[in-house]
Scaffold this motif. Structure first.
Motif, PDB file in Angstrom:
ATOM      1  N   ASP A  15       0.622  -0.783  -0.307  1.00 47.63           N
ATOM      2  CA  ASP A  15       0.706   0.069   0.514  1.00 47.63           C
ATOM      3  C   ASP A  15       0.756   1.023  -0.359  1.00 47.63           C
ATOM      4  O   ASP A  15       0.417   2.493  -0.573  1.00 47.63           O
ATOM      5  N   ASP A  16       1.938   1.050   0.671  1.00 49.22           N
ATOM      6  CA  ASP A  16       2.888   2.696   0.752  1.00 49.22           C
ATOM      7  C   ASP A  16       3.144   2.277  -0.670  1.00 49.22           C
ATOM      8  O   ASP A  16       3.604   3.972  -0.801  1.00 49.22           O
ATOM      9  N   ALA A  17       4.154   1.511  -0.764  1.00 45.15           N
ATOM     10  CA  ALA A  17       4.228   1.869  -2.535  1.00 45.15           C
ATOM     11  C   ALA A  17       3.982   2.132  -3.541  1.00 45.15           C
ATOM     12  O   ALA A  17       3.840   2.882  -4.539  1.00 45.15           O
ATOM     13  N   LEU A  18       1.982   1.705  -3.998  1.00 48.51           N
ATOM     14  CA  LEU A  18       0.851   2.198  -4.099  1.00 48.51           C
ATOM     15  C   LEU A  18       1.089   3.726  -4.549  1.00 48.51           C
ATOM     16  O   LEU A  18       0.918   4.615  -5.270  1.00 48.51           O
ATOM     17  N   ILE A  19       1.070   4.222  -2.941  1.00 44.59           N
ATOM     18  CA  ILE A  19       0.587   5.775  -2.535  1.00 44.59           C
ATOM     19  C   ILE A  19       2.377   5.991  -2.700  1.00 44.59           C
ATOM     20  O   ILE A  19       1.798   7.501  -3.666  1.00 44.59           O
ATOM     21  N   ALA A  20       3.198   5.942  -2.769  1.00 43.75           N
ATOM     22  CA  ALA A  20       4.775   6.465  -3.314  1.00 43.75           C
ATOM     23  C   ALA A  20       4.609   7.217  -5.367  1.00 43.75           C
ATOM     24  O   ALA A  20       4.618   7.639  -5.426  1.00 43.75           O
ATOM     25  N   VAL A  21       3.759   5.554  -5.501  1.00 44.27           N
ATOM     26  CA  VAL A  21       3.493   5.689  -7.321  1.00 44.27           C
ATOM     27  C   VAL A  21       3.137   6.517  -7.760  1.00 44.27           C
ATOM     28  O   VAL A  21       3.545   7.384  -8.723  1.00 44.27           O
ATOM     29  N   ALA A  22       1.625   6.723  -6.923  1.00 44.77           N
ATOM     30  CA  ALA A  22       1.174   7.457  -7.427  1.00 44.77           C
ATOM     31  C   ALA A  22       0.877   9.283  -7.266  1.00 44.77           C
ATOM     32  O   ALA A  22       0.822   9.932  -8.184  1.00 44.77           O
ATOM     33  N   SER A  23       1.691   9.130  -6.070  1.00 41.65           N
ATOM     34  CA  SER A  23       2.327  10.728  -5.598  1.00 41.65           C
ATOM     35  C   SER A  23       3.352  11.386  -6.852  1.00 41.65           C
ATOM     36  O   SER A  23       3.590  12.264  -7.127  1.00 41.65           O
ATOM     37  N   LEU A  24       4.176  10.039  -7.232  1.00 38.45           N
ATOM     38  CA  LEU A  24       5.506  10.398  -7.415  1.00 38.45           C
ATOM     39  C   LEU A  24       4.448  10.220  -9.476  1.00 38.45           C
ATOM     40  O   LEU A  24       4.822  11.926 -10.362  1.00 38.45           O
ATOM     41  N   THR A  25       3.846   9.702  -9.835  1.00 36.57           N
ATOM     42  CA  THR A  25       3.371   9.955 -11.128  1.00 36.57           C
ATOM     43  C   THR A  25       2.662  11.563 -10.645  1.00 36.57           C
ATOM     44  O   THR A  25       2.990  12.143 -12.289  1.00 36.57           O
ATOM     45  N   THR A  26       1.841  12.042  -9.502  1.00 38.84           N
ATOM     46  CA  THR A  26       0.923  13.005  -9.479  1.00 38.84           C
ATOM     47  C   THR A  26       1.749  14.170  -9.728  1.00 38.84           C
ATOM     48  O   THR A  26       2.306  15.657 -10.172  1.00 38.84           O
ATOM     49  N   SER A  27       3.110  14.250  -8.955  1.00 42.67           N
ATOM     50  CA  SER A  27       3.948  15.122  -8.929  1.00 42.67           C
ATOM     51  C   SER A  27       5.086  15.014 -10.556  1.00 42.67           C
ATOM     52  O   SER A  27       5.122  16.799 -11.711  1.00 42.67           O
ATOM     53  N   VAL A  28       5.054  14.426 -11.424  1.00 42.77           N
ATOM     54  CA  VAL A  28       5.576  14.653 -12.655  1.00 42.77           C
ATOM     55  C   VAL A  28       4.451  15.317 -13.827  1.00 42.77           C
ATOM     56  O   VAL A  28       4.793  16.307 -14.445  1.00 42.77           O
ATOM     57  N   VAL A  29       3.628  14.979 -13.611  1.00 49.33           N
ATOM     58  CA  VAL A  29       2.080  15.526 -14.340  1.00 49.33           C
ATOM     59  C   VAL A  29       2.271  16.978 -13.779  1.00 49.33           C
ATOM     60  O   VAL A  29       2.107  17.806 -14.688  1.00 49.33           O
ATOM     61  N   MET A  30       2.224  18.034 -12.834  1.00 51.14           N
ATOM     62  CA  MET A  30       2.133  19.237 -12.021  1.00 51.14           C
ATOM     63  C   MET A  30       3.538  19.617 -12.372  1.00 51.14           C
ATOM     64  O   MET A  30       3.028  21.175 -12.819  1.00 51.14           O
ATOM     65  N   ALA A  55       5.207  22.472 -20.152  1.00 52.19           N
ATOM     66  CA  ALA A  55       5.736  21.656 -20.893  1.00 52.19           C
ATOM     67  C   ALA A  55       4.837  20.847 -21.800  1.00 52.19           C
ATOM     68  O   ALA A  55       3.611  21.266 -21.250  1.00 52.19           O
ATOM     69  N   PRO A  56       4.210  21.052 -23.653  1.00 50.56           N
ATOM     70  CA  PRO A  56       3.494  20.226 -24.032  1.00 50.56           C
ATOM     71  C   PRO A  56       2.866  18.652 -23.584  1.00 50.56           C
ATOM     72  O   PRO A  56       4.045  18.069 -22.347  1.00 50.56           O
ATOM     73  N   ALA A  57       1.812  18.201 -23.487  1.00 57.32           N
ATOM     74  CA  ALA A  57       1.604  16.959 -23.532  1.00 57.32           C
ATOM     75  C   ALA A  57       2.024  16.225 -23.530  1.00 57.32           C
ATOM     76  O   ALA A  57       2.408  14.784 -22.338  1.00 57.32           O
ATOM     77  N   LYS A  58       2.879  15.618 -24.934  1.00 52.72           N
ATOM     78  CA  LYS A  58       3.792  14.642 -24.869  1.00 52.72           C
ATOM     79  C   LYS A  58       5.107  14.393 -24.107  1.00 52.72           C
ATOM     80  O   LYS A  58       6.243  13.135 -23.580  1.00 52.72           O
ATOM     81  N   THR A  59       5.015  15.784 -23.527  1.00 53.37           N
ATOM     82  CA  THR A  59       6.912  15.479 -22.576  1.00 53.37           C
ATOM     83  C   THR A  59       5.701  14.859 -21.583  1.00 53.37           C
ATOM     84  O   THR A  59       5.421  15.110 -20.869  1.00 53.37           O
ATOM     85  N   GLY A  60       7.358  13.939 -21.501  1.00 52.98           N
ATOM     86  CA  GLY A  60       6.944  13.446 -20.450  1.00 52.98           C
ATOM     87  C   GLY A  60       5.884  11.778 -20.493  1.00 52.98           C
ATOM     88  O   GLY A  60       5.747  11.071 -19.173  1.00 52.98           O
ATOM     89  N   GLN A  61       5.335  11.451 -21.238  1.00 53.72           N
ATOM     90  CA  GLN A  61       4.418  10.669 -21.719  1.00 53.72           C
ATOM     91  C   GLN A  61       4.544   8.805 -21.282  1.00 53.72           C
ATOM     92  O   GLN A  61       4.476   8.455 -21.048  1.00 53.72           O
ATOM     93  N   GLY A  62       6.627   9.016 -21.854  1.00 52.92           N
ATOM     94  CA  GLY A  62       6.904   7.422 -21.856  1.00 52.92           C
ATOM     95  C   GLY A  62       6.791   7.931 -20.220  1.00 52.92           C
ATOM     96  O   GLY A  62       6.535   6.378 -19.387  1.00 52.92           O
ATOM     97  N   THR A  63       7.464   8.251 -19.406  1.00 49.42           N
ATOM     98  CA  THR A  63       7.471   8.514 -18.362  1.00 49.42           C
ATOM     99  C   THR A  63       6.320   8.254 -17.285  1.00 49.42           C
ATOM    100  O   THR A  63       6.305   7.061 -16.634  1.00 49.42           O
ATOM    101  N   ILE A  64       5.041   9.427 -17.689  1.00 52.39           N
ATOM    102  CA  ILE A  64       3.528   8.447 -17.561  1.00 52.39           C
ATOM    103  C   ILE A  64       3.396   6.894 -17.286  1.00 52.39           C
ATOM    104  O   ILE A  64       2.083   6.089 -16.722  1.00 52.39           O
ATOM    105  N   ILE A  65       3.776   6.613 -18.566  1.00 50.14           N
ATOM    106  CA  ILE A  65       3.307   5.131 -18.664  1.00 50.14           C
ATOM    107  C   ILE A  65       3.882   4.304 -17.555  1.00 50.14           C
ATOM    108  O   ILE A  65       3.167   3.432 -17.900  1.00 50.14           O
ATOM    109  N   ARG A  66       5.311   4.526 -18.064  1.00 51.25           N
ATOM    110  CA  ARG A  66       6.008   3.400 -17.287  1.00 51.25           C
ATOM    111  C   ARG A  66       5.480   3.168 -15.685  1.00 51.25           C
ATOM    112  O   ARG A  66       5.432   2.495 -15.134  1.00 51.25           O
TER     113      ARG A  66
END
Length: 109
Positions: free
Chosen positions: A24-39, A46-57
């Motif tokens: 559960d902690d790992a799920l929260i950490a990855v969700a938080s990281l994903t949020t930080s990348v998008v923010m 940056a355009p929507a394509k920037t970091g898209q590969g990272t977000i997918i991973r």
């Protein structure tokens, strides 16, 4: 219940919820990281394509953790069944009725 079985049951009673909580902690950490990348992408304009590969991973990693969580939950259930079969541990009985002070694995969920 022998002391050896009681000790193993106590260890499992500690380790199973610890594993579930860690996932559960790992799920929260990855969700938080994903949020930080998008923010961050939004903040720098940056355009929507920037970091898209990272977000997918990151989303793939999140899904992998969800699958791991399901596997741990199934293992939890199997361990409870093993406890009933091998130790005569009726998880529907109160520990005082069952004659042991070990808390049933089913209550650790």
């Amino acid at each position: 219940m022998s002391e050896n079985i009681a000790a193993m049951a106590a260890r499992l009673h500690r380790d199973v919820p610890n594993a579930e909580g860690s996932i559960d902690d790992a799920l929260i950490a990855v969700a938080s990281l994903t949020t930080s990348v998008v923010m961050a992408r939004r903040a720098i304009g940056a355009p929507a394509k920037t970091g898209q590969g990272t977000i997918i991973r990151l989303v793939e990693a999140q899904m992998s953790l969800v699958k791991v969580s399901g596997s741990i939950l199934r293992a939890h259930n199997e361990l409870a069944e093993i406890g009933k079969e091998t130790a005569g541990y009726d998880l529907r009985e109160c520990p005082s009725v069952a004659g042991t002070k070990v808390v049933p694995l089913s209550s650790a969920a």
